[in-house]
Design a protein around this motif. Sequence first.
Motif, PDB file in Angstrom:
ATOM      1  N   GLY A 314       0.806  -1.222   0.000  1.00  0.00           N
ATOM      2  CA  GLY A 314       0.000   0.000   0.000  1.00  0.00           C
ATOM      3  C   GLY A 314       0.833   1.263   0.000  1.00  0.00           C
ATOM      4  O   GLY A 314       0.300   2.358  -0.199  1.00  0.00           O
ATOM      5  N   THR A 315       2.147   1.145   0.242  1.00  0.00           N
ATOM      6  CA  THR A 315       3.024   2.315   0.170  1.00  0.00           C
ATOM      7  C   THR A 315       3.105   2.781  -1.281  1.00  0.00           C
ATOM      8  O   THR A 315       3.256   1.961  -2.190  1.00  0.00           O
ATOM      9  N   ARG A 316       2.993   4.064  -1.504  1.00  0.00           N
ATOM     10  CA  ARG A 316       3.056   4.611  -2.850  1.00  0.00           C
ATOM     11  C   ARG A 316       4.109   5.703  -2.910  1.00  0.00           C
ATOM     12  O   ARG A 316       4.361   6.404  -1.927  1.00  0.00           O
ATOM     13  N   GLY A 317       4.709   5.857  -4.091  1.00  0.00           N
ATOM     14  CA  GLY A 317       5.727   6.874  -4.275  1.00  0.00           C
ATOM     15  C   GLY A 317       6.375   6.726  -5.637  1.00  0.00           C
ATOM     16  O   GLY A 317       5.884   5.995  -6.509  1.00  0.00           O
ATOM     17  N   ALA A 318       7.481   7.440  -5.850  1.00  0.00           N
ATOM     18  CA  ALA A 318       8.243   7.381  -7.103  1.00  0.00           C
ATOM     19  C   ALA A 318       9.597   6.758  -6.798  1.00  0.00           C
ATOM     20  O   ALA A 318      10.358   7.283  -5.977  1.00  0.00           O
ATOM     21  N   VAL A 319       9.888   5.636  -7.442  1.00  0.00           N
ATOM     22  CA  VAL A 319      11.149   4.926  -7.215  1.00  0.00           C
ATOM     23  C   VAL A 319      12.211   5.491  -8.157  1.00  0.00           C
ATOM     24  O   VAL A 319      12.001   5.537  -9.378  1.00  0.00           O
ATOM     25  N   VAL A 320      13.326   5.901  -7.611  1.00  0.00           N
ATOM     26  CA  VAL A 320      14.425   6.428  -8.422  1.00  0.00           C
ATOM     27  C   VAL A 320      15.099   5.262  -9.137  1.00  0.00           C
ATOM     28  O   VAL A 320      15.574   4.319  -8.497  1.00  0.00           O
ATOM     29  N   THR A 321      15.126   5.312 -10.468  1.00  0.00           N
ATOM     30  CA  THR A 321      15.770   4.243 -11.246  1.00  0.00           C
ATOM     31  C   THR A 321      17.121   4.671 -11.803  1.00  0.00           C
ATOM     32  O   THR A 321      17.963   3.826 -12.081  1.00  0.00           O
TER      33      THR A 321
END
Length: 483
Positions: A314-321
Amino acid sequence: MRASTRTTLLALVAAAAFGGFSATLIRDALEAPARAEPVPAVSVPMAASLPVTVDGQALPSLAPMLRRVTPAVVSVHSRQRVRINNPFAGDPFFRRMFPDIPEERINESLGSGVIVDATRGYVLTNHHVIEGADEVSVTLADGRTLSAEFVGSDADTDVALMRIPVPDSGAPLQAIALADSSTLQVGDFVVAVGNPFGVGQTVTSGIVSAVGRANVPGVGYQNFIQTDASINPGNSGGALVNLRGELVGINTASFNPRGSMAGNIGLGFAIPANLARNVMQQLASTGEVRRGSLGIDTQDLDDRLAATLGLAAGTRGAVVTRVHADSAGAAAGLRPGDVIVAANGERIADGESLRNFQGLQAPDARITLDLRRDGRAMQIQATLREQPRTLAGQQLDPRLAGASLAELPEALRRGGVSGVLVEAVEPSSRAARGGLRAGDIVLGAGNTRAADLAALRAALSDPPRRLVLHIQRGRGQGSLVLE
């Protein structure tokens, strides 16, 4: 005849007439065919009532405030010449037979605008109101029509700035003061002023339904004020004011699943005055808008990826790739695998919301990022850096000489498109000989996808022996080998 008898007879006649009328209505209702028309499942909001006082002063009417505001709201009339592509236009016989066939048509549109600086004649409106126009004129509230000069516009925030001449005679221009839109709260009363459907200056009222809206389809960087004040076609570029007559927003769009011509359903959106002020100041000084960027690539965090990174479902965010070299993200210490969940206290739900946040920040803006790194919460400070919006192909690779590359309009990105736009290609240039065309979208180079200019630059930082570009042209996709 006695008075009492006459009264009784009149009453009987009236009763008979009413009875006949009622009987006719009942008979007609019974004989009429039943209509099985569905009732739209739309909830009708209760109308908001205006407060009795503002700043301790009685407010029996909005008229005194509107007398100050309406002279600053103008109608914007734009004209665009569009060439007609007639396949027979070059045929001499066709031209002799039909000498009066027009070679161009005139597209006209109406919108609204707001005078924000009476001394310099500055008028704010929407980019889409004047986009592509060859001529723009402004009609003041008193009926005077003035020619407008284009100063600059920003398609990604839909803000445009024009200048009109300050009249030498007659009534002087009147401007609206810009409020601090960051103080707006849900429930504040607002008034929209504009020229809907070209009927003339019109005023509607309502409340602020929401602030910080960023999920309106088809629009670029977003931080909208949502209001239930009626906003219809033609209201675009008009004023949204508070009860003090200060500009809190520029009316931009209304949302209706059945289309804008279906009418207002209480979902109107306005660009906050603070954002409009920032864009206006940049346009007035340089004619363009500069934006800050972290210089990173991201992907959305889903439950599967969250489990891999040791985060709760349920954690949401933007993953740095990826963190590009010499970027603001690199200087701040961002690493691949970091999950950005908030920026300046604003929740970041995915990569798009992070792009939207960055797009509304100026270069050199200092921001605070909330991260999850190796499952632990942490904060870092970053100072954004400007990223170029256009690049000459030669700067990336000699085989792209003659091409001009640009970031995609943000509205296209919100439609699911990613890549780099080929803005122009010089005839007979090396890029043109390689098959590249204006309007192509570069999706990647070699085995690397390129979501934006920074990614394409990184992909070509070590020039490949064989340059293969993956492109989208119209609805098709393919590859080009540039020599």
